[in-house]
Design a protein around this motif. Structure first.
Motif, PDB file in Angstrom:
ATOM      1  N   ARG A  69       9.459  19.506   6.093  1.00  0.00           N
ATOM      2  CA  ARG A  69      10.466  19.902   6.605  1.00  0.00           C
ATOM      3  C   ARG A  69      11.368  19.264   7.768  1.00  0.00           C
ATOM      4  NH1 ARG A  69      11.987  25.354   4.603  1.00  0.00           N
ATOM      5  NH2 ARG A  69      11.872  24.995   2.335  1.00  0.00           N
ATOM      6  N   SER A  70      10.327  18.920   8.500  1.00  0.00           N
ATOM      7  CA  SER A  70      10.954  18.155  10.027  1.00  0.00           C
ATOM      8  C   SER A  70      11.398  16.995   9.563  1.00  0.00           C
ATOM      9  CB  SER A  70       9.670  18.200  10.801  1.00  0.00           C
ATOM     10  OG  SER A  70       8.803  17.190  10.159  1.00  0.00           O
ATOM     11  N   ARG A  71      10.884  16.166   8.648  1.00  0.00           N
ATOM     12  CA  ARG A  71      11.493  14.727   8.193  1.00  0.00           C
ATOM     13  C   ARG A  71      12.758  15.061   7.313  1.00  0.00           C
ATOM     14  NH1 ARG A  71       5.910  14.482   6.359  1.00  0.00           N
ATOM     15  NH2 ARG A  71       6.684  14.649   4.276  1.00  0.00           N
ATOM     16  N   ARG A  72      12.850  16.146   6.565  1.00  0.00           N
ATOM     17  CA  ARG A  72      14.026  16.181   5.840  1.00  0.00           C
ATOM     18  C   ARG A  72      15.302  16.704   6.751  1.00  0.00           C
ATOM     19  NH1 ARG A  72      11.551  19.401   0.486  1.00  0.00           N
ATOM     20  NH2 ARG A  72      10.219  17.629  -0.071  1.00  0.00           N
ATOM     21  N   GLU A  73      14.765  17.267   7.896  1.00  0.00           N
ATOM     22  CA  GLU A  73      15.735  17.591   8.904  1.00  0.00           C
ATOM     23  C   GLU A  73      16.418  16.386   9.559  1.00  0.00           C
ATOM     24  OE1 GLU A  73      14.134  20.364  11.371  1.00  0.00           O
ATOM     25  OE2 GLU A  73      14.010  21.862   9.989  1.00  0.00           O
ATOM     26  N   GLN A  74      15.751  15.299   9.534  1.00  0.00           N
ATOM     27  CA  GLN A  74      16.253  13.859  10.115  1.00  0.00           C
ATOM     28  C   GLN A  74      16.476  12.990   8.812  1.00  0.00           C
ATOM     29  OE1 GLN A  74      12.750  12.741  12.535  1.00  0.00           O
ATOM     30  NE2 GLN A  74      12.676  14.681  13.544  1.00  0.00           N
ATOM     31  N   TYR A  75      16.545  13.445   7.807  1.00  0.00           N
ATOM     32  CA  TYR A  75      16.999  12.517   6.581  1.00  0.00           C
ATOM     33  C   TYR A  75      18.452  12.127   6.753  1.00  0.00           C
ATOM     34  CZ  TYR A  75      16.623  10.834   1.809  1.00  0.00           C
ATOM     35  OH  TYR A  75      16.634  10.066   0.610  1.00  0.00           O
ATOM     36  N   VAL A  76      18.532  10.814   6.654  1.00  0.00           N
ATOM     37  CA  VAL A  76      20.126  10.166   6.540  1.00  0.00           C
ATOM     38  C   VAL A  76      20.610  10.493   5.372  1.00  0.00           C
ATOM     39  CG1 VAL A  76      21.245   8.257   6.537  1.00  0.00           C
ATOM     40  CG2 VAL A  76      18.975   8.148   7.860  1.00  0.00           C
ATOM     41  N   GLY A  77      21.677  11.752   5.564  1.00  0.00           N
ATOM     42  CA  GLY A  77      22.653  11.711   4.392  1.00  0.00           C
ATOM     43  C   GLY A  77      22.100  12.958   3.696  1.00  0.00           C
ATOM     44  N   GLN A  78      22.807  13.126   2.379  1.00  0.00           N
ATOM     45  CA  GLN A  78      22.248  14.149   1.407  1.00  0.00           C
ATOM     46  C   GLN A  78      20.630  14.015   1.006  1.00  0.00           C
ATOM     47  OE1 GLN A  78      24.027  17.023   0.042  1.00  0.00           O
ATOM     48  NE2 GLN A  78      21.736  17.555  -0.225  1.00  0.00           N
ATOM     49  N   TRP A  79      19.954  14.906   1.083  1.00  0.00           N
ATOM     50  CA  TRP A  79      18.604  15.169   0.474  1.00  0.00           C
ATOM     51  C   TRP A  79      18.667  15.556  -0.794  1.00  0.00           C
ATOM     52  CZ3 TRP A  79      15.209  18.300  -1.746  1.00  0.00           C
ATOM     53  CH2 TRP A  79      14.007  17.886  -1.840  1.00  0.00           C
ATOM     54  N   PHE A  80      18.042  14.885  -2.049  1.00  0.00           N
ATOM     55  CA  PHE A  80      17.868  15.335  -3.276  1.00  0.00           C
ATOM     56  C   PHE A  80      16.472  15.089  -3.540  1.00  0.00           C
ATOM     57  CE2 PHE A  80      22.670  14.006  -4.674  1.00  0.00           C
ATOM     58  CZ  PHE A  80      23.120  15.251  -4.265  1.00  0.00           C
ATOM     59  N   PRO A  81      15.916  16.070  -4.745  1.00  0.00           N
ATOM     60  CA  PRO A  81      14.386  15.708  -4.954  1.00  0.00           C
ATOM     61  C   PRO A  81      14.453  14.594  -5.971  1.00  0.00           C
ATOM     62  CG  PRO A  81      15.820  17.764  -6.292  1.00  0.00           C
ATOM     63  CD  PRO A  81      16.795  17.155  -5.161  1.00  0.00           C
ATOM     64  N   MET A 199      31.005  14.519  -6.743  1.00  0.00           N
ATOM     65  CA  MET A 199      29.977  13.555  -6.997  1.00  0.00           C
ATOM     66  C   MET A 199      29.316  12.718  -5.815  1.00  0.00           C
ATOM     67  SD  MET A 199      30.455   9.857  -9.077  1.00  0.00           S
ATOM     68  CE  MET A 199      31.591   9.005  -8.042  1.00  0.00           C
ATOM     69  N   VAL A 200      28.002  13.340  -5.593  1.00  0.00           N
ATOM     70  CA  VAL A 200      27.371  13.159  -4.388  1.00  0.00           C
ATOM     71  C   VAL A 200      26.038  12.211  -4.542  1.00  0.00           C
ATOM     72  CG1 VAL A 200      26.233  14.147  -2.461  1.00  0.00           C
ATOM     73  CG2 VAL A 200      27.984  15.219  -3.485  1.00  0.00           C
ATOM     74  N   GLY A 201      25.710  11.324  -3.716  1.00  0.00           N
ATOM     75  CA  GLY A 201      24.528  10.253  -4.091  1.00  0.00           C
ATOM     76  C   GLY A 201      23.479  10.852  -2.668  1.00  0.00           C
ATOM     77  N   ASP A 202      22.100  10.331  -2.923  1.00  0.00           N
ATOM     78  CA  ASP A 202      21.284  10.515  -2.094  1.00  0.00           C
ATOM     79  C   ASP A 202      20.642   9.098  -1.906  1.00  0.00           C
ATOM     80  OD1 ASP A 202      18.853  10.188  -0.745  1.00  0.00           O
ATOM     81  OD2 ASP A 202      17.897  12.107  -1.863  1.00  0.00           O
ATOM     82  N   SER A 203      20.944   8.325  -0.909  1.00  0.00           N
ATOM     83  CA  SER A 203      20.621   6.987  -0.883  1.00  0.00           C
ATOM     84  C   SER A 203      19.614   7.003   0.511  1.00  0.00           C
ATOM     85  CB  SER A 203      21.428   5.879  -0.438  1.00  0.00           C
ATOM     86  OG  SER A 203      21.997   6.005   0.798  1.00  0.00           O
ATOM     87  N   GLY A 204      19.654   7.783   1.242  1.00  0.00           N
ATOM     88  CA  GLY A 204      18.458   7.814   2.473  1.00  0.00           C
ATOM     89  C   GLY A 204      18.746   6.679   3.404  1.00  0.00           C
ATOM     90  N   PRO A 208      23.321   1.292  -1.270  1.00  0.00           N
ATOM     91  CA  PRO A 208      24.991   1.963  -1.059  1.00  0.00           C
ATOM     92  C   PRO A 208      25.052   3.037  -1.767  1.00  0.00           C
ATOM     93  CG  PRO A 208      24.385  -0.035  -2.622  1.00  0.00           C
ATOM     94  CD  PRO A 208      23.428   0.179  -2.058  1.00  0.00           C
ATOM     95  N   GLN A 209      26.200   3.615  -1.351  1.00  0.00           N
ATOM     96  CA  GLN A 209      26.416   5.099  -2.073  1.00  0.00           C
ATOM     97  C   GLN A 209      28.068   5.403  -1.729  1.00  0.00           C
ATOM     98  OE1 GLN A 209      23.708   8.026  -0.122  1.00  0.00           O
ATOM     99  NE2 GLN A 209      25.743   9.202   0.516  1.00  0.00           N
ATOM    100  N   TRP A 210      28.520   6.573  -2.102  1.00  0.00           N
ATOM    101  CA  TRP A 210      29.903   6.889  -1.896  1.00  0.00           C
ATOM    102  C   TRP A 210      30.155   7.661  -0.690  1.00  0.00           C
ATOM    103  CZ3 TRP A 210      27.231   8.886  -6.137  1.00  0.00           C
ATOM    104  CH2 TRP A 210      26.964   8.203  -7.404  1.00  0.00           C
ATOM    105  N   GLY A 211      29.939   7.229   0.402  1.00  0.00           N
ATOM    106  CA  GLY A 211      30.007   7.898   1.587  1.00  0.00           C
ATOM    107  C   GLY A 211      29.322   9.344   1.509  1.00  0.00           C
TER     108      GLY A 211
END
Length: 307
Positions: A69-81, A199-204, A208-211
């Protein structure tokens, strides 16, 4: 029956429990392996091997989730499974619950629950364990587990994603979507998209992704059709695939290495959400991973060469 044989028969169930609690293929596999190590070295013979191993993998998964959970709170951008290509566990009596619970939207909804609520919901609502077994697995009283289940169910029902019930209809719509994508047909794509599609991406931050995302049928259709010709020109391919029980696709570079995994949320004959996992760390279980930035630069060079 040997312990090894018993464990291997239950491995699909144990992975299915761990994946739904953790939303990570790699972490679920590690949790199952740790469960085996504990079982192998245990001196006790459980009355029910299924109940015992389910409890062990649940406790391990809860501990892993708390630290994650703590790592996911610091994750860059959107988090997906992490994308799940094949769910190894099948139970015809609970097919609907199993399918719904593994979708990307449902797993994101589960992220809102506390680790204990999530574990109780998964064991009780998805796999149908009795409250005595659930209580033993999470180390709480039956009364406490009933309260946890009520809270979890309330949260899940409030935001529960809805999907097209007709599996064949979803697959046919997805096939039309990917055909239009390959052909660069903006009009056909737009017809398949809901007006408020996202349309959303998880790149961490590692691809590259769509902002922060692309929103609206017109924008999504134009972004997709403007990207695909250059992707195809440099040898990229799109393999339609069911991912997390939903229609989707795996994007590969010219060498067959994985670039991204994309899923579609389909309802009432339209696509309401497109989610892509581009983080290479989340794709390694799918196959050898491509260098997303290198592919992006090559596509940009091909595009500039024709401008």
């Amino acid at each position: 029956m040997s312990r090894t044989t018993e464990f291997e028969e239950l491995r699909p169930l144990l992975f299915a429990i761990a994946y739904r609690i953790l939303g990570s293929v790699s972490e679920a596999e590690d949790a199952v392996q740790e469960t085996w190590l504990r079982y192998e070295t245990s001196s006790t013979t459980p009355v029910s091997t299924k109940a015992f191993l389910s409890a062990v993998v649940t406790r391990i998964s809860i501990d892993v989730l708390r630290s994650a959970r703590s790592r996911r709170e610091q994750y860059v951008g959107q988090w997906f499974p992490e994308p799940l290509v094949t769910d190894p566990y099948e139970d015809p009596a609970r097919a609907a619950e199993l399918a719904d619970s593994v979708s990307t939207a449902a797993l994101l909804l589960l992220e809102r629950l506390s680790p204990l609520e999530r574990a109780v919901f998964v064991l009780r609502e998805v796999f149908g364990f009795g409250f005595p077994e659930v209580a033993a697995a999470v180390g709480r009283s039956e009364a406490a587990c009933r309260q946890l289940a009520v809270r979890a169910r309330r949260h899940m029902d409030a935001g529960r994603p809805r999907f097209e019930a007709d599996r064949r209809g979803r697959e046919e719509l997805a096939a039309r979507f990917f055909d239009a994508l390959r052909e660069g047909d903006v009009a056909s794509l737009r017809e398949l998209l809901a007006a408020d599609v996202q349309m959303v991406g998880d790149s961490g931050g590692k691809a590259p992704q769509w902002g922060r995302g692309i929103f609206g049928a017109d924008k999504v259709a134009r972004v997709l059709t403007s990207t695909m010709p250059w992707f195809a020109q440099i040898g990229g391919s799109v393999e339609q695939e069911e991912l997390n029980g939903q229609p989707g696709a795996i994007f590969r570079d010219r060498d067959g290495k994985v670039l991204s995994a994309l899923t579609l949320d389909v309802l009432d004959g339209q696509i309401h959400a497109i989610r892509a996992v581009l983080n290479p760390d989340k794709l390694r279980h799918v196959g050898p991973v491509a260098d997303g930035w290198a592919v992006y630069r090559e596509a940009q060079q091909a595009r500039r060469a024709t401008d």
